[in-house]
Design a protein around this motif. Structure first.
Motif, PDB file in Angstrom:
ATOM      1  N   GLY A 137      18.537   1.596   6.863  1.00 51.10           N
ATOM      2  CA  GLY A 137      18.510   3.049   6.919  1.00 51.10           C
ATOM      3  C   GLY A 137      17.504   3.593   7.914  1.00 51.10           C
ATOM      4  O   GLY A 137      17.648   4.717   8.407  1.00 51.10           O
ATOM      5  N   ARG A 138      16.457   2.853   8.210  1.00 50.39           N
ATOM      6  CA  ARG A 138      15.438   3.287   9.154  1.00 50.39           C
ATOM      7  C   ARG A 138      15.835   3.057  10.598  1.00 50.39           C
ATOM      8  O   ARG A 138      15.176   3.549  11.516  1.00 50.39           O
ATOM      9  CB  ARG A 138      14.140   2.546   8.871  1.00 50.39           C
ATOM     10  CG  ARG A 138      13.537   2.819   7.499  1.00 50.39           C
ATOM     11  CD  ARG A 138      12.934   4.199   7.404  1.00 50.39           C
ATOM     12  NE  ARG A 138      11.781   4.319   8.309  1.00 50.39           N
ATOM     13  CZ  ARG A 138      11.083   5.427   8.488  1.00 50.39           C
ATOM     14  NH1 ARG A 138      11.443   6.526   7.834  1.00 50.39           N
ATOM     15  NH2 ARG A 138      10.043   5.460   9.304  1.00 50.39           N
ATOM     16  N   LEU A 139      16.877   2.284  10.816  1.00 43.34           N
ATOM     17  CA  LEU A 139      17.282   2.012  12.191  1.00 43.34           C
ATOM     18  C   LEU A 139      17.909   3.247  12.816  1.00 43.34           C
ATOM     19  O   LEU A 139      18.676   3.976  12.175  1.00 43.34           O
ATOM     20  CB  LEU A 139      18.284   0.850  12.224  1.00 43.34           C
ATOM     21  CG  LEU A 139      17.758  -0.540  11.822  1.00 43.34           C
ATOM     22  CD1 LEU A 139      18.892  -1.541  11.831  1.00 43.34           C
ATOM     23  CD2 LEU A 139      16.639  -0.988  12.763  1.00 43.34           C
ATOM     24  N   ASP A 140      17.571   3.485  14.066  1.00 36.54           N
ATOM     25  CA  ASP A 140      18.151   4.602  14.817  1.00 36.54           C
ATOM     26  C   ASP A 140      19.296   4.056  15.660  1.00 36.54           C
ATOM     27  O   ASP A 140      19.069   3.400  16.681  1.00 36.54           O
ATOM     28  CB  ASP A 140      17.089   5.249  15.699  1.00 36.54           C
ATOM     29  CG  ASP A 140      17.636   6.488  16.425  1.00 36.54           C
ATOM     30  OD1 ASP A 140      18.768   6.903  16.106  1.00 36.54           O
ATOM     31  OD2 ASP A 140      16.922   7.024  17.304  1.00 36.54           O
ATOM     32  N   VAL A 141      20.510   4.309  15.205  1.00 42.99           N
ATOM     33  CA  VAL A 141      21.672   3.784  15.901  1.00 42.99           C
ATOM     34  C   VAL A 141      22.424   4.910  16.630  1.00 42.99           C
ATOM     35  O   VAL A 141      23.556   4.729  17.063  1.00 42.99           O
ATOM     36  CB  VAL A 141      22.619   3.078  14.907  1.00 42.99           C
ATOM     37  CG1 VAL A 141      21.971   1.839  14.338  1.00 42.99           C
ATOM     38  CG2 VAL A 141      23.039   4.027  13.787  1.00 42.99           C
ATOM     39  N   SER A 142      21.780   6.083  16.742  1.00 45.60           N
ATOM     40  CA  SER A 142      22.441   7.191  17.446  1.00 45.60           C
ATOM     41  C   SER A 142      22.462   6.942  18.955  1.00 45.60           C
ATOM     42  O   SER A 142      21.608   6.232  19.504  1.00 45.60           O
ATOM     43  CB  SER A 142      21.697   8.499  17.158  1.00 45.60           C
ATOM     44  OG  SER A 142      20.356   8.429  17.598  1.00 45.60           O
ATOM     45  N   ILE A 143      23.442   7.520  19.604  1.00 43.04           N
ATOM     46  CA  ILE A 143      23.579   7.353  21.049  1.00 43.04           C
ATOM     47  C   ILE A 143      22.856   8.511  21.723  1.00 43.04           C
ATOM     48  O   ILE A 143      23.217   9.687  21.579  1.00 43.04           O
ATOM     49  CB  ILE A 143      25.068   7.360  21.440  1.00 43.04           C
ATOM     50  CG1 ILE A 143      25.796   6.203  20.725  1.00 43.04           C
ATOM     51  CG2 ILE A 143      25.214   7.242  22.949  1.00 43.04           C
ATOM     52  CD1 ILE A 143      27.275   6.190  20.986  1.00 43.04           C
ATOM     53  N   GLY A 144      21.774   8.218  22.422  1.00 42.57           N
ATOM     54  CA  GLY A 144      20.973   9.264  23.081  1.00 42.57           C
ATOM     55  C   GLY A 144      21.596   9.724  24.375  1.00 42.57           C
ATOM     56  O   GLY A 144      22.531   9.101  24.933  1.00 42.57           O
ATOM     57  N   LYS A 145      21.053  10.863  24.900  1.00 44.20           N
ATOM     58  CA  LYS A 145      21.545  11.381  26.180  1.00 44.20           C
ATOM     59  C   LYS A 145      21.042  10.529  27.334  1.00 44.20           C
ATOM     60  O   LYS A 145      19.929  10.027  27.321  1.00 44.20           O
ATOM     61  CB  LYS A 145      21.092  12.824  26.365  1.00 44.20           C
ATOM     62  CG  LYS A 145      21.665  13.790  25.333  1.00 44.20           C
ATOM     63  CD  LYS A 145      21.194  15.205  25.607  1.00 44.20           C
ATOM     64  CE  LYS A 145      21.801  16.185  24.605  1.00 44.20           C
ATOM     65  NZ  LYS A 145      21.346  17.580  24.872  1.00 44.20           N
ATOM     66  N   GLN A 146      21.865  10.407  28.349  1.00 43.45           N
ATOM     67  CA  GLN A 146      21.476   9.666  29.542  1.00 43.45           C
ATOM     68  C   GLN A 146      20.465  10.488  30.329  1.00 43.45           C
ATOM     69  O   GLN A 146      20.608  11.699  30.508  1.00 43.45           O
ATOM     70  CB  GLN A 146      22.707   9.378  30.409  1.00 43.45           C
ATOM     71  CG  GLN A 146      23.710   8.452  29.769  1.00 43.45           C
ATOM     72  CD  GLN A 146      23.164   7.032  29.657  1.00 43.45           C
ATOM     73  OE1 GLN A 146      22.251   6.664  30.401  1.00 43.45           O
ATOM     74  NE2 GLN A 146      23.710   6.287  28.710  1.00 43.45           N
ATOM     75  N   PRO A 147      19.369   9.900  30.859  1.00 46.48           N
ATOM     76  CA  PRO A 147      18.380  10.630  31.655  1.00 46.48           C
ATOM     77  C   PRO A 147      18.993  11.094  32.988  1.00 46.48           C
ATOM     78  O   PRO A 147      19.911  10.496  33.500  1.00 46.48           O
ATOM     79  CB  PRO A 147      17.286   9.597  31.872  1.00 46.48           C
ATOM     80  CG  PRO A 147      17.941   8.268  31.716  1.00 46.48           C
ATOM     81  CD  PRO A 147      19.026   8.471  30.720  1.00 46.48           C
TER      82      PRO A 147
END
Length: 331
Positions: free
Chosen positions: A321-331
């Motif tokens: 549950g603590r893992l961040d598996v969201s897809i972030g924005k490209q820089p």
């Protein structure tokens, strides 16, 4: 024989008792279960009803003398033989339960049918219940207090069973899926639970000694008797049991100490396996006494294992549950 015919057995024996010494006087009596005895061969006995008397022989009989005789008599009942019986006795200290399971491979050694089985004729005959050489039912007397019985075979649960229990007795009545005629086979398993306190005694020793007393053989008890080709008895002790010893009057051909692993075990349960050959059903009254040491610390092995297992699940779930598996924005 035909499906509704009488069954006759041939019994061959020696009218002299086998002896390593000369015998001065001897008399042999043979009592049969019926008076329908069409053939008597050899010995010239005196007959009174179903009893035959050979002798007395007043002349000296040499050592090892044999004289064959035979009788053919009516016995329209099944000749039940278990080629193999596997019996498990599992002890649970935490649940206070003694679980028994028996797996049978039965056959009827009676006369084979001379024609195909007729289901309609069989169903019609059950209205007046005639004698038959087929195995129709099995009666299993259990210890008082037995509960939760089951009866299954290769197909699944068999509903044609009846369990009766009270304070003085418990009885399990089994009916196979089909009548077992001569030469036919039927394999099944039965099981039940019992209160462990009725079979186990705790000794006041520093090692935590325990004494278990159970019947070596239970299972069906029939008027015509049951014979067993091979019997394997496994006593599955709690995890952590050690210094296992046993005592029984049944002649054994094999003794083995092994490890049996079940749900939530760590190192496995100590198991005593006893093997006997050519056993008769009178053995069911002979006790099997098993003694073993079960230290106080071993009793906490199971709850600690369960606690660690539950904690592992929670920690793993928390970590995922603590893992961040969201897809972030490209820089």
């Amino acid at each position: 024989i035909a499906q509704q015919d009488k069954q006759y057995l041939l019994y061959t024996f020696s009218i002299y008792t086998p002896s390593a010494y000369p015998t001065l006087k001897q008399k042999t009596k043979l009592k049969l279960p019926t008076t329908d005895i069409p053939d008597v061969i050899g010995g010239s006995p005196d007959r009174q009803g179903s009893t035959f008397t050979y002798g007395p022989y007043n002349d000296p009989i040499p050592a090892g003398a044999l004289e064959s005789a035979s009788v053919r008599y009516e016995f329209t009942r099944p000749l039940i033989h278990a080629t193999l019986l596997e019996r498990d006795i599992e002890i649970s200290h935490w649940g206070g339960n003694l679980a028994s399971e028996e797996r049978y491979w039965l056959t009827n050694r009676g006369a084979h049918l001379s024609e195909n089985f007729n289901r309609v004729q069989w169903a019609t005959a059950q209205y007046y219940n005639p004698p038959t050489s087929a195995l129709r039912s099995l009666n299993v007397p259990l210890k008082p207090g037995s509960l939760n019985p089951y009866f299954t075979d290769d197909i699944g649960n068999v509903s044609t069973s009846r369990f009766r229990s009270n304070r003085k007795e418990a009885n399990l009545e089994l009916k196979p899926r089909y009548p077992v005629f001569g030469g036919w086979k039927y394999s099944f398993r039965i099981g039940w639970d019992a209160d462990l306190r009725s079979f186990l005694r705790v000794l006041k020793t520093p090692e935590g000694g325990h004494v278990l007393k159970v019947p070596f053989l239970e299972g069906p008890k029939m008027g015509e008797g049951i014979s067993y080709g091979k019997v394997e008895v496994r006593v599955i002790l709690p995890e952590g049991a050690r210094n296992v010893r046993f005592e029984t009057e049944v002649p054994l051909v094999g003794v083995e100490e092994m490890v049996h692993r079940t749900f939530m075990d760590t190192v496995g349960r100590t198991t005593l396996k006893l093997t006997a050959m050519n056993v008769v059903d009178e053995t069911r009254d002979k006790p099997l006494i098993v003694t073993y040491d079960y230290p106080f610390s071993a009793a906490f092995r199971k709850p600690i294992t369960i606690f660690l297992g539950v904690m592992t699940v929670f920690v793993t779930a928390w970590g995922i549950g603590r893992l961040d598996v969201s897809i972030g924005k490209q820089p």
